[in-house]
Scaffold this active site. Sequence first.
Site, short mmCIF file in Angstrom:
data_model
loop_
_atom_site.label_atom_id
_atom_site.label_comp_id
_atom_site.label_asym_id
_atom_site.label_seq_id
_atom_site.Cartn_x
_atom_site.Cartn_y
_atom_site.Cartn_z
N HIS A 1 0.84 5.62 0.86
CA HIS A 1 0.32 6.49 1.74
C HIS A 1 0.46 7.80 0.82
CE1 HIS A 1 0.23 4.58 5.82
NE2 HIS A 1 1.18 3.92 5.00
N HIS B 1 0.91 -1.22 0.25
CA HIS B 1 0.09 0.00 -0.05
C HIS B 1 0.84 1.28 0.01
CE1 HIS B 1 0.61 -0.78 4.31
NE2 HIS B 1 0.61 0.25 4.63
#
Length: 112
Positions: A100, A98
């Site tokens: 940010h 993932h």
Amino acid sequence: MDCLFCKIIAGEIPSDKVYEDDLIYAFKDIDPQAPVHILIVPKEHIESLDDINESHKDLIFHISLKAKELAAKFGLTKGYRLVNNCKEDGGQSVNHLHYHLLGGRSMAWPPG
């Protein structure tokens, strides 16, 4: 599979979704570190950046393009940061690749 992000993508855990397509799911972080803090997660379960290969190059490019579009959508005209934490020592807390997207304030370096 007992993956937090897989459960969020599947709708088993609620999230504040900001974008979704066939490849990725993006949602607001529940513990934001900036005024805008969005997590961009591939729908395919990939443990970390260390686990990508040539077959993922279109996915990684797609994430970068969508991060740029989300930054514009959320008014991050003065800049933003796109971060990937890889594995435990890199600060990765969920074992699902993932990114940010952070913005809305000046970002110091090194991050603290």
